[in-house]
Design a protein around this motif. Structure first.
Motif, PDB file in Angstrom:
ATOM      1  N   LEU A   1       5.713  64.607 -12.666  1.00 25.08           N
ATOM      2  CA  LEU A   1       6.617  63.408 -12.008  1.00 25.08           C
ATOM      3  C   LEU A   1       6.796  63.699 -10.962  1.00 25.08           C
ATOM      4  N   GLY A   2       6.909  64.431  -9.956  1.00 21.87           N
ATOM      5  CA  GLY A   2       7.803  64.941  -9.411  1.00 21.87           C
ATOM      6  C   GLY A   2       8.860  64.324  -9.490  1.00 21.87           C
ATOM      7  N   ILE A   3      10.169  64.646 -10.391  1.00 22.35           N
ATOM      8  CA  ILE A   3      11.827  64.139 -10.779  1.00 22.35           C
ATOM      9  C   ILE A   3      11.764  65.711 -10.599  1.00 22.35           C
ATOM     10  N   PRO A   4      13.182  65.789 -10.965  1.00 21.93           N
ATOM     11  CA  PRO A   4      14.490  66.706 -11.387  1.00 21.93           C
ATOM     12  C   PRO A   4      14.966  66.300 -12.092  1.00 21.93           C
ATOM     13  N   LEU A   5      14.394  68.265 -12.586  1.00 19.11           N
ATOM     14  CA  LEU A   5      14.966  68.401 -14.063  1.00 19.11           C
ATOM     15  C   LEU A   5      16.485  69.172 -14.401  1.00 19.11           C
TER      16      LEU A   5
END
Length: 161
Positions: free
Chosen positions: A37-41
């Motif tokens: 998704l191209g999101i940070p964790l």
């Protein structure tokens, strides 16, 4: 000129937060999802595993090296470092359905650990931000953490795209 679908997807701006995760292969699968998704964790300690654990590597495959991941020692450290626009807590204790939530850019989707959920004090502190994933079945208390994150993250993605 209209914005392409790829450009729209690149504009996603939300994150996933795991508070005290316990099972390495769930975290690995969630990391892989975040890369997709191209999101940070964000991971908030304590962790129930080492980050070099083979289970994380196996579940995350070769995606783990591409993951935008931050490790925080405490919840307060996470809040100070990440400065989320809005916190949305996903829990079986939520009274409102995930599908009633109108997601916004900058949201942080927050999940507790596999055995006990969010820390007890967070249920009262963030009562207005609690959401649940509907489960019409009769025999399950909850669903797998990695599946829960996928459901919520893709609903957020769907609304923001």
């Amino acid at each position: 000129m209209p914005v392409s679908v790829v450009q729209e997807y690149q504009a996603m701006d939300f994150s996933v937060v795991l508070v005290r995760p316990e099972i390495p292969h769930n975290t690995g699968a969630i990391g892989r999802l975040c890369v997709g998704l191209g999101i940070p964790l964000h991971l908030v300690r304590p962790l129930g595993f080492r980050l070099d654990d083979r289970s994380i590597q196996r579940a995350g495959l070769d995606y783990w090296k591409s993951l935008d991941v931050a490790i925080h020692d405490t919840w307060e450290e996470y809040l100070s470092a990440a400065r989320p626009t809005r916190l949305l807590m996903l829990s079986t204790h939520g009274e409102r359905s995930l599908y009633e939530c109108a997601f916004r850019k900058g949201d942080a989707l927050v999940f507790g650990n596999e055995s006990s959920g969010l820390p007890e004090e967070m249920y009262e502190r963030y009562r207005e931000s609690l959401f649940r994933i509907p489960m019409p079945g009769e025999h399950a208390r909850s669903i797998n953490l990695a599946n829960s994150v996928a459901i919520a993250a893709y609903e957020c993605f769907r609304q923001l795209m």
